[in-house]
Design an enzyme around this catalytic site. Structure first.
Site, mmCIF file in Angstrom:
data_model
loop_
_atom_site.group_PDB
_atom_site.id
_atom_site.type_symbol
_atom_site.label_atom_id
_atom_site.label_comp_id
_atom_site.label_asym_id
_atom_site.label_seq_id
_atom_site.Cartn_x
_atom_site.Cartn_y
_atom_site.Cartn_z
ATOM 1 C CB ILE A 96 59.729 53.884 43.601
ATOM 2 C CG1 ILE A 96 60.771 53.793 42.383
ATOM 3 C CG2 ILE A 96 60.422 53.132 45.031
ATOM 4 C CD1 ILE A 96 62.134 54.523 42.566
ATOM 5 C CD GLU B 195 52.161 64.410 34.548
ATOM 6 O OE1 GLU B 195 51.080 64.619 35.335
ATOM 7 O OE2 GLU B 195 53.048 63.885 35.103
ATOM 8 C CG PHE C 284 53.177 48.572 30.140
ATOM 9 C CD1 PHE C 284 52.541 49.745 30.429
ATOM 10 C CD2 PHE C 284 53.826 47.881 30.884
ATOM 11 C CE1 PHE C 284 52.014 49.848 31.832
ATOM 12 C CE2 PHE C 284 53.526 48.044 32.398
ATOM 13 C CZ PHE C 284 52.574 49.123 32.588
ATOM 14 N NE ARG D 111 61.697 44.101 38.004
ATOM 15 C CZ ARG D 111 62.430 43.427 39.006
ATOM 16 N NH1 ARG D 111 63.228 43.689 39.605
ATOM 17 N NH2 ARG D 111 61.874 42.217 39.390
ATOM 18 C CB THR E 170 50.299 57.484 50.196
ATOM 19 O OG1 THR E 170 51.067 57.616 48.972
ATOM 20 C CG2 THR E 170 50.754 58.298 51.188
ATOM 21 C CD1 TRP F 18 58.173 62.794 39.052
ATOM 22 C CD2 TRP F 18 58.441 61.668 40.895
ATOM 23 N NE1 TRP F 18 57.531 63.495 39.993
ATOM 24 C CE2 TRP F 18 58.082 62.774 41.344
ATOM 25 C CE3 TRP F 18 58.947 60.961 41.770
ATOM 26 C CZ2 TRP F 18 57.504 63.220 42.473
ATOM 27 C CZ3 TRP F 18 58.642 61.173 43.195
ATOM 28 C CH2 TRP F 18 57.981 62.312 43.345
ATOM 29 C CG HIS G 222 51.075 58.804 44.842
ATOM 30 N ND1 HIS G 222 52.357 58.626 43.828
ATOM 31 C CD2 HIS G 222 50.711 59.989 44.397
ATOM 32 C CE1 HIS G 222 52.217 59.565 42.978
ATOM 33 N NE2 HIS G 222 51.254 60.481 43.261
ATOM 34 C CB SER H 136 54.443 57.436 35.518
ATOM 35 O OG SER H 136 56.016 57.132 35.702
HETATM 36 C C1 DLZ Z 1 53.900 62.470 42.491
HETATM 37 C C2 DLZ Z 1 54.847 61.459 42.132
HETATM 38 C C3 DLZ Z 1 55.203 60.636 43.172
HETATM 39 C C4 DLZ Z 1 55.008 60.684 44.428
HETATM 40 N N1 DLZ Z 1 56.164 59.396 42.599
HETATM 41 C C5 DLZ Z 1 56.471 59.303 41.285
HETATM 42 C C6 DLZ Z 1 57.195 58.337 40.950
HETATM 43 O O1 DLZ Z 1 57.552 57.435 41.484
HETATM 44 N N2 DLZ Z 1 57.320 57.902 39.603
HETATM 45 C C7 DLZ Z 1 56.662 58.853 38.662
HETATM 46 O O2 DLZ Z 1 56.829 58.740 37.411
HETATM 47 N N3 DLZ Z 1 55.798 59.927 38.908
HETATM 48 C C8 DLZ Z 1 55.902 60.177 40.372
HETATM 49 N N4 DLZ Z 1 55.016 61.223 40.991
HETATM 50 C C9 DLZ Z 1 54.601 62.197 39.855
HETATM 51 C C10 DLZ Z 1 53.225 61.793 39.141
HETATM 52 O O3 DLZ Z 1 53.528 60.603 38.063
HETATM 53 C C11 DLZ Z 1 52.707 63.129 38.331
HETATM 54 O O4 DLZ Z 1 53.888 63.594 37.656
HETATM 55 C C12 DLZ Z 1 52.238 64.181 39.382
HETATM 56 O O5 DLZ Z 1 51.307 63.560 40.122
HETATM 57 C C13 DLZ Z 1 51.615 65.399 38.553
HETATM 58 O O6 DLZ Z 1 50.332 64.815 37.770
#
Ligand code: DLZ
Length: 244
Positions: free
Chosen positions: A160, A63, A191, A205, A164, A27, A166, A61
């Site tokens: 980011i 995972e 980290f 960063r 929500t 991501w 999340h 992240s």
């Molecule tokens: C779903 C999601 C969202 C919305 N944003 C990010 C992000 O900004 N950075 C990131 O590393 N991962 C994001 N994910 C994915 C989640 O980390 C994860 O891969 C999914 O929820 C599946 O478990």
């Protein structure tokens, strides 16, 4: 007036005997690519050999803690397999050959343990030429590299904030998860998770801010240095020594 924030006095450590894992999320790839490049730059500058760096990616992240934990276990499996197979065909090789006989060939190549295991009933991997196979192994950082358990693992992700909750849940879970893995395994987990309120904070960063895309500070460089320092210090602690 100069700020007081920052890493403090720089020490250098010899990373040449170390084996390091990098696990990164996919991501926000622009940030991740720059951070990964920063990590590799500082690992290399500290003497870590490319063949002793194993890189794996995961979707996001969230995972990261699981992947870090499993990668460490995989490196332990590799180390155990290497020590069984070591010594050029003594008792270890005899044991492996017996095990292969007992399993009736269901495990096709125990020497590949931890890299690629073909279990009973699993489809055979596609045939590759020797050259392709060599290249693939190099990409995995394993061909001629060390097979010891990782000395340090670096988790890289960029979260980011959206509209929500999340962001809060994932930031919290991943931070706690990574801390737990390092305390459970006894191996340093660096980290490398950016928890960002804006994309611009991320560019700063990752060292890719500004019009030319070269402003800010690449935190990946600090993460690589931290991995080497902790890897070297952990080795000392394991032997009852305190490396300065
Ligand atoms: C779903 C999601 C969202 C919305 N944003 C990010 C992000 O900004 N950075 C990131 O590393 N991962 C994001 N994910 C994915 C989640 O980390 C994860 O891969 C999914 O929820 C599946 O478990």
């Amino acid at each position: 007036m100069a700020g007081i924030k920052g890493l403090g006095e720089a020490h250098t450590y010899d990373g040449s005997p170390l084996r390091i894992a990098i696990i990164h999320a996919r991501w926000n790839t622009t940030l991740i690519s720059a951070l990964l490049a920063g990590v590799l730059k500082s690992l290399t500058a500290s003497g870590v050999k490319r063949e002793n760096i194993v890189i794996q990616s995961v979707p996001g992240s969230y995972e990261l803690p699981y992947a870090v934990q499993r990668m460490y276990t995989a490196s332990q499996t590799q180390a155990a397999a290497a020590s069984i197979l070591g010594g050029g065909g003594g008792l270890g090789r005899g044991l492996v050959e017996s095990a292969t006989d007992l399993l009736g060939g269901s495990v096709t190549d125990l020497t590949g343990l931890g890299r690629e295991v073909v279990g009973a009933g699993a489809p055979a991997p596609p045939q590759t030429t020797e050259k392709e196979e060599e290249k693939k192994k190099e990409g995995e950082g394993g061909a001629k590299g060390l097979t010891q358990p990782f000395d340090a693992l670096i988790a890289i992700g960029a979260l980011i904030k959206g509209s929500t909750m999340h962001f809060e849940y994932i930031s919290d879970a991943v931070s706690h998860g990574l801390m737990r893995v390092q305390l459970d395994t006894g191996r340093p987990v660096i980290f490398g998770l950016l928890t960002l309120l804006t994309e611009e904070q991320g560019r700063e960063r990752a060292g890719i801010a500004g019009e030319g895309g070269d402003q800010g500070h690449n935190h990946g460089e600090d993460w690589g240095a931290a991995a080497v320092e902790l890897g070297v210090k952990r080795r000392g602690w394991a032997e009852g020594r305190f490396v300065k």
